[in-house]
Scaffold this motif. Sequence first.
Motif, PDB file in Angstrom:
ATOM      1  N   THR A   1      -5.586  44.266  42.034  1.00 13.13           N
ATOM      2  CA  THR A   1      -6.096  44.805  40.778  1.00 13.13           C
ATOM      3  C   THR A   1      -7.000  45.981  41.116  1.00 13.13           C
ATOM      4  OG1 THR A   1      -7.906  43.198  40.816  1.00 13.13           O
ATOM      5  CG2 THR A   1      -5.963  42.620  39.547  1.00 13.13           C
ATOM      6  N   GLY A   2      -6.536  47.180  40.858  1.00 10.63           N
ATOM      7  CA  GLY A   2      -7.292  48.383  41.195  1.00 10.63           C
ATOM      8  C   GLY A   2      -7.695  49.161  39.968  1.00 10.63           C
ATOM      9  N   GLY A   3      -7.901  50.463  40.160  1.00  8.80           N
ATOM     10  CA  GLY A   3      -8.359  51.309  39.072  1.00  8.80           C
ATOM     11  C   GLY A   3      -7.414  51.319  37.890  1.00  8.80           C
ATOM     12  N   LYS A   4      -6.125  51.304  38.164  1.00  9.83           N
ATOM     13  CA  LYS A   4      -5.146  51.313  37.083  1.00  9.83           C
ATOM     14  C   LYS A   4      -5.283  50.048  36.230  1.00  9.83           C
ATOM     15  CE  LYS A   4      -0.258  52.296  36.238  1.00  9.83           C
ATOM     16  NZ  LYS A   4      -0.028  51.202  35.291  1.00  9.83           N
ATOM     17  N   THR A   5      -5.569  48.922  36.881  1.00  4.68           N
ATOM     18  CA  THR A   5      -5.737  47.661  36.145  1.00  4.68           C
ATOM     19  C   THR A   5      -6.927  47.737  35.202  1.00  4.68           C
ATOM     20  OG1 THR A   5      -4.833  46.425  38.025  1.00  4.68           O
ATOM     21  CG2 THR A   5      -6.059  45.175  36.381  1.00  4.68           C
ATOM     22  N   PHE A   6      -8.069  48.176  35.740  1.00  3.70           N
ATOM     23  CA  PHE A   6      -9.311  48.132  34.962  1.00  3.70           C
ATOM     24  C   PHE A   6      -9.423  49.259  33.936  1.00  3.70           C
ATOM     25  CE2 PHE A   6     -10.519  45.437  38.537  1.00  3.70           C
ATOM     26  CZ  PHE A   6     -11.241  44.440  37.902  1.00  3.70           C
ATOM     27  N   PHE A   7      -8.936  50.445  34.280  1.00  3.89           N
ATOM     28  CA  PHE A   7      -9.183  51.593  33.407  1.00  3.89           C
ATOM     29  C   PHE A   7      -7.948  52.059  32.645  1.00  3.89           C
ATOM     30  CE2 PHE A   7     -12.490  51.594  36.586  1.00  3.89           C
ATOM     31  CZ  PHE A   7     -13.617  51.777  35.810  1.00  3.89           C
ATOM     32  N   ASP A   8      -6.831  51.390  32.865  1.00  6.04           N
ATOM     33  CA  ASP A   8      -5.609  51.767  32.159  1.00  6.04           C
ATOM     34  C   ASP A   8      -4.976  50.545  31.499  1.00  6.04           C
ATOM     35  OD1 ASP A   8      -3.421  53.071  31.182  1.00  6.04           O
ATOM     36  OD2 ASP A   8      -2.581  53.654  33.113  1.00  6.04           O
ATOM     37  N   ASP A   9      -4.614  49.554  32.313  1.00  6.33           N
ATOM     38  CA  ASP A   9      -3.900  48.390  31.776  1.00  6.33           C
ATOM     39  C   ASP A   9      -4.810  47.431  31.005  1.00  6.33           C
ATOM     40  OD1 ASP A   9      -1.713  49.448  33.098  1.00  6.33           O
ATOM     41  OD2 ASP A   9      -1.961  48.169  34.865  1.00  6.33           O
ATOM     42  N   GLU A  10      -6.010  47.166  31.516  1.00  5.05           N
ATOM     43  CA  GLU A  10      -6.908  46.166  30.915  1.00  5.05           C
ATOM     44  C   GLU A  10      -8.304  46.747  30.675  1.00  5.05           C
ATOM     45  OE1 GLU A  10      -5.532  43.425  30.081  1.00  5.05           O
ATOM     46  OE2 GLU A  10      -3.726  43.400  31.318  1.00  5.05           O
ATOM     47  N   PRO A  11      -8.430  47.787  29.875  1.00  7.05           N
ATOM     48  CA  PRO A  11      -9.746  48.425  29.684  1.00  7.05           C
ATOM     49  C   PRO A  11     -10.772  47.523  29.013  1.00  7.05           C
ATOM     50  CG  PRO A  11      -8.157  49.277  28.092  1.00  7.05           C
ATOM     51  CD  PRO A  11      -7.380  48.440  29.067  1.00  7.05           C
ATOM     52  N   GLU A  12     -10.314  46.402  28.412  1.00  8.16           N
ATOM     53  CA  GLU A  12     -11.290  45.508  27.773  1.00  8.16           C
ATOM     54  C   GLU A  12     -12.160  44.794  28.806  1.00  8.16           C
ATOM     55  OE1 GLU A  12      -7.672  42.863  28.518  1.00  8.16           O
ATOM     56  OE2 GLU A  12      -8.054  44.940  27.917  1.00  8.16           O
ATOM     57  N   LEU A  13     -11.803  44.898  30.079  1.00 10.13           N
ATOM     58  CA  LEU A  13     -12.623  44.298  31.125  1.00 10.13           C
ATOM     59  C   LEU A  13     -13.830  45.165  31.471  1.00 10.13           C
ATOM     60  CD1 LEU A  13      -9.804  42.982  33.511  1.00 10.13           C
ATOM     61  CD2 LEU A  13     -10.989  41.756  31.691  1.00 10.13           C
TER      62      LEU A  13
ATOM     63  N   GLN B   1     -16.489  55.169  46.750  1.00  7.47           N
ATOM     64  CA  GLN B   1     -17.377  54.282  47.505  1.00  7.47           C
ATOM     65  C   GLN B   1     -17.810  53.084  46.679  1.00  7.47           C
ATOM     66  OE1 GLN B   1     -20.712  55.923  49.611  1.00  7.47           O
ATOM     67  NE2 GLN B   1     -19.697  57.869  49.930  1.00  7.47           N
ATOM     68  N   ARG B   2     -17.917  53.277  45.376  1.00 10.00           N
ATOM     69  CA  ARG B   2     -18.475  52.227  44.527  1.00 10.00           C
ATOM     70  C   ARG B   2     -17.400  51.329  43.909  1.00 10.00           C
ATOM     71  NH1 ARG B   2     -22.323  56.628  41.562  1.00 10.00           N
ATOM     72  NH2 ARG B   2     -23.464  57.276  43.419  1.00 10.00           N
ATOM     73  N   CYS B   3     -16.183  51.449  44.384  1.00 11.51           N
ATOM     74  CA  CYS B   3     -15.086  50.669  43.797  1.00 11.51           C
ATOM     75  C   CYS B   3     -14.986  49.284  44.427  1.00 11.51           C
ATOM     76  CB  CYS B   3     -13.754  51.406  43.973  1.00 11.51           C
ATOM     77  SG  CYS B   3     -13.608  52.930  43.031  1.00 11.51           S
ATOM     78  N   ARG B   4     -16.107  48.641  44.653  1.00 13.01           N
ATOM     79  CA  ARG B   4     -16.063  47.308  45.256  1.00 13.01           C
ATOM     80  C   ARG B   4     -15.401  46.304  44.326  1.00 13.01           C
ATOM     81  NH1 ARG B   4     -15.362  48.208  49.625  1.00 13.01           N
ATOM     82  NH2 ARG B   4     -15.088  50.307  48.852  1.00 13.01           N
ATOM     83  N   PHE B   5     -15.295  46.614  43.041  1.00 15.05           N
ATOM     84  CA  PHE B   5     -14.712  45.653  42.108  1.00 15.05           C
ATOM     85  C   PHE B   5     -13.187  45.725  42.088  1.00 15.05           C
ATOM     86  CE2 PHE B   5     -16.227  49.415  39.880  1.00 15.05           C
ATOM     87  CZ  PHE B   5     -15.122  49.849  39.180  1.00 15.05           C
ATOM     88  N   PHE B   6     -12.584  46.622  42.865  1.00 12.37           N
ATOM     89  CA  PHE B   6     -11.133  46.601  43.045  1.00 12.37           C
ATOM     90  C   PHE B   6     -10.805  45.532  44.094  1.00 12.37           C
ATOM     91  CE2 PHE B   6     -10.645  51.437  42.044  1.00 12.37           C
ATOM     92  CZ  PHE B   6     -11.138  51.203  40.777  1.00 12.37           C
ATOM     93  N   GLY B   7      -9.596  45.015  44.072  1.00 16.53           N
ATOM     94  CA  GLY B   7      -9.200  44.043  45.086  1.00 16.53           C
ATOM     95  C   GLY B   7      -8.193  43.042  44.565  1.00 16.53           C
ATOM     96  N   TYR B   8      -8.084  41.922  45.264  1.00 20.60           N
ATOM     97  CA  TYR B   8      -7.090  40.907  44.922  1.00 20.60           C
ATOM     98  C   TYR B   8      -7.743  39.859  44.021  1.00 20.60           C
ATOM     99  CZ  TYR B   8      -3.938  43.178  48.081  1.00 20.60           C
ATOM    100  OH  TYR B   8      -3.119  44.116  48.653  1.00 20.60           O
ATOM    101  N   LYS B   9      -7.683  40.086  42.711  1.00 21.51           N
ATOM    102  CA  LYS B   9      -8.411  39.274  41.742  1.00 21.51           C
ATOM    103  C   LYS B   9      -7.517  38.702  40.641  1.00 21.51           C
ATOM    104  CE  LYS B   9     -12.256  42.459  42.486  1.00 21.51           C
ATOM    105  NZ  LYS B   9     -12.984  41.594  43.412  1.00 21.51           N
ATOM    106  N   ARG B  10      -6.225  38.811  40.819  1.00 29.95           N
ATOM    107  CA  ARG B  10      -5.314  38.392  39.758  1.00 29.95           C
ATOM    108  C   ARG B  10      -5.539  36.933  39.369  1.00 29.95           C
ATOM    109  NH1 ARG B  10      -2.996  41.780  36.531  1.00 29.95           N
ATOM    110  NH2 ARG B  10      -2.544  43.096  38.332  1.00 29.95           N
ATOM    111  N   ASN B  11      -5.953  36.115  40.320  1.00 28.65           N
ATOM    112  CA  ASN B  11      -6.120  34.687  40.073  1.00 28.65           C
ATOM    113  C   ASN B  11      -7.265  34.385  39.110  1.00 28.65           C
ATOM    114  OD1 ASN B  11      -5.243  32.012  40.565  1.00 28.65           O
ATOM    115  ND2 ASN B  11      -6.952  31.682  41.982  1.00 28.65           N
ATOM    116  N   TYR B  12      -8.233  35.313  39.034  1.00 27.96           N
ATOM    117  CA  TYR B  12      -9.383  35.077  38.138  1.00 27.96           C
ATOM    118  C   TYR B  12      -9.725  36.340  37.353  1.00 27.96           C
ATOM    119  CZ  TYR B  12     -11.863  37.179  42.142  1.00 27.96           C
ATOM    120  OH  TYR B  12     -12.262  37.998  43.164  1.00 27.96           O
ATOM    121  N   LEU B  13      -8.716  37.186  37.108  1.00 25.42           N
ATOM    122  CA  LEU B  13      -8.954  38.496  36.500  1.00 25.42           C
ATOM    123  C   LEU B  13      -9.617  38.395  35.136  1.00 25.42           C
ATOM    124  CD1 LEU B  13      -8.600  41.559  36.691  1.00 25.42           C
ATOM    125  CD2 LEU B  13      -6.312  41.283  35.696  1.00 25.42           C
TER     126      LEU B  13
END
Length: 736
Positions: free
Chosen positions: A271-283, A476-488
């Motif tokens: 789950t990267g930038g596309k997930t948070f800022f494009d696909d699931e912006p409600e997060l 540098q500050r994108c620590r919230f990207f990663g493998y989070k699909r299990n608890y997205l």
Amino acid sequence: MEIQILNPQDTNGFTPVIGERTTELLQRLGRKLDTDEVETLKVETTDILSQCTNPLLNEAQSVTNLVVGYVQSGKTMSFTTLSAMANDNGFRVIIYFAGTKNNLLSQTTKRLRKDLINQSENSAYYKLHENPTIEESQRIRNELKITTKPTILITVLKHYKYINHLAEIFNSAQLKNTLGNQGVLIIDDEADQASLNGYAYKNSQKESSSEEWEEDEYTATYSSILRLKTSLPNHSYIQYTATPQGPLLISIMDLLSPKHHTVLTPGKAYTGGKTFFDDEPELIITIPEGEVFHSKRNQLPECPSSLIEALQIHLMGVAIVVKIFKKENFLSMMIHADREQDASEKFYGWVKNVIDAWEKMFSCDENDLARQELINSFRTNYPEAIRAYQTHGEQYPTFEEVLSELYDIILDTNIELIISRNKKQGENKEIDWDGSPSHILVGADMLNRGFTVEHLAVTYMPRYSVGKSTTDTIQQRCRFFGYKRNYLWSCRVFLPEDTVIEYAEYVEHEEEMRKWLKENDSLEAVEHLLLISPRLKATRKNILSKNTVTTKLCGWRKMNAFQTISENTRFVEHFIANTTFTLFEDYHTPDRNHRYIKLPIQQVIEFLSDFKFQNMPDAARKQATLRYMKYLATKDNNPLEYAYIIQMAYAGDPRERTFNPETMKVNNLHTGRSTSGTNVYPGDTTICFEDSICIQIHHVKLKCDSVTWGGKTAYTLAIYYPEDFAINYVETEKQS
């Protein structure tokens, strides 16, 4: 032993095999990856290694390659697999530039020990050293002589002091003779940090009147890397990065000239930038402007309500994911308030006080008003905690079920202050991730690039930005990207509104760059796409600070291009042969007569793009100039349409200039004002125009005592930035 040979499309005559070490590692990785992901990892790793030097050829050779991944997407897994495959194919030494801080160095060392050595199971095949001393060179020499030929793994801090020390070790006579021309890999993790980044994204905010980018620690780190490379006759330098953005790419092309690039495919759960800022912006949750922290402009007198909300959503997320659904053993929250460590301590104090107060309230009698008020506060934020579950039609617990878990979670929450000021809390801090179901980490730059916050769910980052952040700073500050699909659906990112916009722009740019890199075998082609594409119109984040423009992109700047003489000579002479120039003015002698051409700004951008510099300050000036010209060319109001290229002393012999082989610079590139009879020559600095940027081409003959350099001819540049441009730029910035 199982050996597979994969045939990549394009190799340098080296076809890697998949041997025992790679197979064994992939089998273990297969416990958390599916079959397709393992196959992708194998194919991409083979592609990377196939473009390296042949480790079995007993001759001096070197190559530089680039590997591009997403932030937190598995770059470490990639270079770990690359290391196993390198062992299978006869590479004797692998050196890892493992970050600029000790915690990152330790993190990489531990990861290699876990994944490659595997609790001593593979100790016969790998020997691991961290920041080795000169005393360890004898041990490394002995390990190179072992008949089973283990691969020597060396992790080193990305700092000139330690890299120079490592170069000294490999330059020692005994080790040099033992290693010979055997294959070496240099893996530069986060290649754009320190090794390049100090200049690639120089966006100086400091008040400085310096005419040039200074020779600083970043230059020293870059120089130390070159020194290490020189000490290793047969090596491949592999740059791993998640920021292939424009300025970095241009600097990479100049300084290290990678021959091949590989774009890594993230795993399916990424789950990267596309997930948070494009696909699931409600997060994404916007922090109110009044609660955005700044150490000078808005210090915040008390704990902001948005931080209270974030803490409660984190604790309820732990209840849902860890306690009720049991999907993970723990979840983490990260708070990154400001780069100043005092700010981290302030937020850490607030969090400690809040959690302690909540613990006391929950321990009170059920009829206690403070306890009831706290429960109502959680109840108010409960709809947000379960909103994403509702939106996606997934099961979620009732508030009463969540509430029943909160007291124990609060009691068992681990709160850490991660700053370098206190070593116990900073660089050397060990986090016992499995020891608590809930972790809250508060820190500054220690929580930036490279540091892995395990199972990060809620991020609170209220950093106030006076101007637009650079792409690198955002990354540098994108620590919230990663493998989070299990608890997205329990993930949330709290950001100021301006930062949300910056991230959205970053994601759009990142996807565009990855698309270009995948579609083009040549990095030069990607570089040109970057410079000419109207889809990447210059935005605030692409331009430099007012101070940089007024002190460094104003007036004359003379450059030195003497590391790539033959390449630039071919390019310039081809350009001159295919260009129709106009005489500037007749000053009567060949060494004083110059000619110019007025070209569309895009053609001048392409000219400067193709002219190479391999020293840090001038590579920085080049990329800054390209950004500046593109900004000027795409302004909404009165865009710059043209610029000038001037061939100096076009009819005469190369002009002799004193050259210093140590600094690789010429003295007095410009000829000064002079009078000969009735003829007055006003000097090279007057050969320019005030209505646009001017690039002078100088053909010089180097004068020095060095047998290597004396008498050589070369082309270099001088650039003139009209002062009015800088004044207008500053005025525009004030209005924005």
